[in-house]
Motif scaffolding. Sequence first.
Motif, PDB file in Angstrom:
ATOM      1  N   SER A 144       0.831  -1.191   0.000  1.00 40.99           N
ATOM      2  CA  SER A 144       0.000   0.000   0.000  1.00 40.99           C
ATOM      3  C   SER A 144       0.872   1.249   0.000  1.00 40.99           C
ATOM      4  CB  SER A 144      -0.930   0.009   1.209  1.00 40.99           C
ATOM      5  OG  SER A 144      -1.852   1.072   1.081  1.00 40.99           O
ATOM      6  N   LEU A 145       0.262   2.390  -0.330  1.00 43.86           N
ATOM      7  CA  LEU A 145       0.964   3.666  -0.395  1.00 43.86           C
ATOM      8  C   LEU A 145       2.069   3.634  -1.437  1.00 43.86           C
ATOM      9  CD1 LEU A 145       1.278   4.341   3.406  1.00 43.86           C
ATOM     10  CD2 LEU A 145      -0.145   5.615   1.820  1.00 43.86           C
ATOM     11  N   VAL A 158      -1.871  -0.787  -3.834  1.00 44.01           N
ATOM     12  CA  VAL A 158      -2.714   0.399  -3.796  1.00 44.01           C
ATOM     13  C   VAL A 158      -1.791   1.588  -4.040  1.00 44.01           C
ATOM     14  CG1 VAL A 158      -4.199   1.841  -2.365  1.00 44.01           C
ATOM     15  CG2 VAL A 158      -4.372  -0.653  -2.242  1.00 44.01           C
ATOM     16  N   VAL A 160      -0.867   5.553  -4.827  1.00 43.25           N
ATOM     17  CA  VAL A 160      -1.307   6.913  -4.519  1.00 43.25           C
ATOM     18  C   VAL A 160      -0.565   7.858  -5.461  1.00 43.25           C
ATOM     19  CG1 VAL A 160      -1.393   8.696  -2.742  1.00 43.25           C
ATOM     20  CG2 VAL A 160      -1.690   6.286  -2.118  1.00 43.25           C
ATOM     21  N   ILE A 292      -3.736  13.492   1.205  1.00 45.88           N
ATOM     22  CA  ILE A 292      -4.074  12.212   0.602  1.00 45.88           C
ATOM     23  C   ILE A 292      -5.165  11.657   1.514  1.00 45.88           C
ATOM     24  CG2 ILE A 292      -1.770  11.858  -0.333  1.00 45.88           C
ATOM     25  CD1 ILE A 292      -1.405   9.758   1.952  1.00 45.88           C
ATOM     26  N   ASN A 293      -6.030  10.857   0.984  1.00 43.93           N
ATOM     27  CA  ASN A 293      -7.175  10.389   1.761  1.00 43.93           C
ATOM     28  C   ASN A 293      -6.801   9.109   2.504  1.00 43.93           C
ATOM     29  OD1 ASN A 293      -9.640   9.332   2.643  1.00 43.93           O
ATOM     30  ND2 ASN A 293     -10.744  10.425   1.020  1.00 43.93           N
ATOM     31  N   THR A 294      -6.205   9.280   3.705  1.00 44.09           N
ATOM     32  CA  THR A 294      -5.667   8.132   4.448  1.00 44.09           C
ATOM     33  C   THR A 294      -6.722   7.061   4.687  1.00 44.09           C
ATOM     34  OG1 THR A 294      -4.117   9.620   5.533  1.00 44.09           O
ATOM     35  CG2 THR A 294      -4.427   7.465   6.543  1.00 44.09           C
ATOM     36  N   ILE A 297      -7.492   5.144   1.518  1.00 43.23           N
ATOM     37  CA  ILE A 297      -6.357   4.290   1.138  1.00 43.23           C
ATOM     38  C   ILE A 297      -6.320   3.045   2.022  1.00 43.23           C
ATOM     39  CG2 ILE A 297      -3.837   4.176   0.992  1.00 43.23           C
ATOM     40  CD1 ILE A 297      -3.918   7.262   0.501  1.00 43.23           C
ATOM     41  N   SER A 301      -6.951  -0.766   0.778  1.00 41.67           N
ATOM     42  CA  SER A 301      -5.877  -1.742   0.981  1.00 41.67           C
ATOM     43  C   SER A 301      -6.408  -2.995   1.661  1.00 41.67           C
ATOM     44  CB  SER A 301      -4.759  -1.119   1.837  1.00 41.67           C
ATOM     45  OG  SER A 301      -4.309   0.083   1.260  1.00 41.67           O
ATOM     46  N   ASP A 321      -6.913   2.121  -7.441  1.00 37.80           N
ATOM     47  CA  ASP A 321      -6.748   3.564  -7.355  1.00 37.80           C
ATOM     48  C   ASP A 321      -7.559   4.104  -6.194  1.00 37.80           C
ATOM     49  OD1 ASP A 321      -4.981   4.128  -9.395  1.00 37.80           O
ATOM     50  OD2 ASP A 321      -6.552   3.886 -10.897  1.00 37.80           O
ATOM     51  N   VAL A 322      -7.127   5.183  -5.643  1.00 39.81           N
ATOM     52  CA  VAL A 322      -7.823   5.835  -4.545  1.00 39.81           C
ATOM     53  C   VAL A 322      -8.096   7.280  -4.949  1.00 39.81           C
ATOM     54  CG1 VAL A 322      -6.917   4.329  -2.752  1.00 39.81           C
ATOM     55  CG2 VAL A 322      -5.601   6.331  -3.473  1.00 39.81           C
TER      56      VAL A 322
END
Lengths: 337, 337
Positions: A144-145, A158, A160, A292-294, A297, A301, A321-322
């Motif tokens: 992720s991230l 995922v 960003v 960023i939309n934690t 995300i 994830s 995508d987020v």
Amino acid sequence: MATLSDVARLAEVTAATVSNVLRNPDKVRPETAKRVMRAIRELGYRPNLNARALAEGRSTTLALMLSSIANPFYPEFVLAAERAARRAGYFLMVCNTDDDAEIGRAYLTQIAGTLAEGVLVLNTDIAINELCETAAVGAPIVLSLWEHPGRLPALPCVAVDFAQAGVLAARHLLELGHRDIGMLIGDGCGGLQDARATGFRDVMRDAGLEPDNAAVREIPDTIDAGYAACIDLLARESHLTALFATNDLLAIGALQALATRGHKVPDDVSVIGITDIQLAHQVRPSLSTVAINTEAIAQASIDLLIRLIRDPDVQTPLVVDVPPPVLVRRQSTAARK
Amino acid sequence: MATLSDVARLAEVTAATVSNVLRNPDKVRPETAKRVMRAIRELGYRPNLNARALAEGRSTTLALMLSSIANPFYPEFVLAAERAARRAGYFLMVCNTDDDAEIGRAYLTQIAGTLAEGVLVLNTDIAINELCETAAVGAPIVLSLWEHPGRLPALPCVAVDFAQAGVLAARHLLELGHRDIGMLIGDGCGGLQDARATGFRDVMRDAGLEPDNAAVREIPDTIDAGYAACIDLLARESHLTALFATNDLLAIGALQALATRGHKVPDDVSVIGITDIQLAHQVRPSLSTVAINTEAIAQASIDLLIRLIRDPDVQTPLVVDVPPPVLVRRQSTAARK
């Protein structure tokens, strides 16, 4: 030793309901859940997860591996991921690798496919091919991230769009009339935050501005490092009217350095970060940043990881995508004087 | 499926060395450990912890249960505990109960004695007798950060003399000449921080000062709550020259409220907290506080838990003392004008 059926009998429900209370509490009426929990406590029942996981070939625990719990962003991510996991009936355990790839490998060996049914890995120093090896023999792994949507790993991830975050920060400072802008680039657990810096530089170049290398610092991802780098920049590059930091920690360190040296924010110098951690709205002046939309995300994830657990035949690599980054204007940026 | 012996053969070491690499890496020379890790990766060997734990009746994982990973103190504790566990050859997994006792119970049921060999519980909403029941049928449980050394629970615990922290804060403000002091008392996961407040009040009374109830706020344990309470106090109690907060988060929120309302710290108002989280030295003005020794507390907690795991017959309740709190003078406190 009490069994699940004993609990069901005492609570006057079906075994499936007891299971639901343990795994999908949202599906059970509160009074029923309470009665079941009371029966569980009364009988001292404990689902033997080791035995059950071996028997069923599954557990109900996910692991989240991160490199630096001391970085305030990660606890925020953990909280959101833990809630998302819980909504889906999973437990989440968190493993902190302390910025050490070797420890990360040891955790993976210890947990993937045994203690945890799937592993979510946040920006890591472990090489992708090593993660792939683990995923091949063990449980699904989701990265992720991921910082580079244009350069995807061989694992489900995922991504960003951090380059876009840099773009938004640059546009904001340019619109405010800033031309002499210092850069603090974080060199964190996921490596140098160069996608963010590249997005920023691209906009500057489009505006005919060549970034001044003397006003760029590549530094560790901490408030203290941002503070020290900003003190140094202020001493050497007094013409700067704005600072862009690739994350909020560095920007908050810069705010403190500016206060210490008697510069007013945003009157003398504007400061902008990326992420929108809680502290960004809590510091004074509050920090302008690109959010960023934690939560989204973390949710995406966990969803992806559970999807892979439930259907191992899903085609990989998968990229989710987020929502795109969004500019958040607060007190730390203003028009150039 | 590769076995431990396969790994040992390929790495040209004994099986005991492979075990050491996995459990006590400090005992193995780096080159040897590297060779073993290479063999482990090459063979795709994964110690099946479930099977091994069942066979040996032990696992190598500890769990740390906390209620609010969003509170910046806890990640600092996690980092210290994880390092202490690792030094002793244990993994540490972290479970966040999200301030919900029911979730805490579910985690305990899920992990104690199965996934984890022992559980460290930080200030919790779960009733002590429920924890005792779990400890009786499952793995050892250690309570850490116990706030009331004079009133001990029936479980092994690591007690911190928080009353003494309140005493030191009060003495510091009195020595600086402050008499009109507001109090922000945190109502956190471990309940109201009344030991700290009582220690503070006792010193005030000894100095002939009766605390002014109008200037006391009991609030949740967050920066935002500290901010809001301080804004309210400033509007109603303009005579205050100092603020005591039972933890640093509330104090940092107060610093921000004072800045927002145009009050200078420490010239107009002094502020002091308790804990000494990282942010305390990072905010501007930096925060005077009473430090508890987080690293020593985490180390003592892990040591006690491992001692109970290795020798379940140790007489309980056990209480481990940690170094006493210490005043840390920074920029946020000064003599009353």
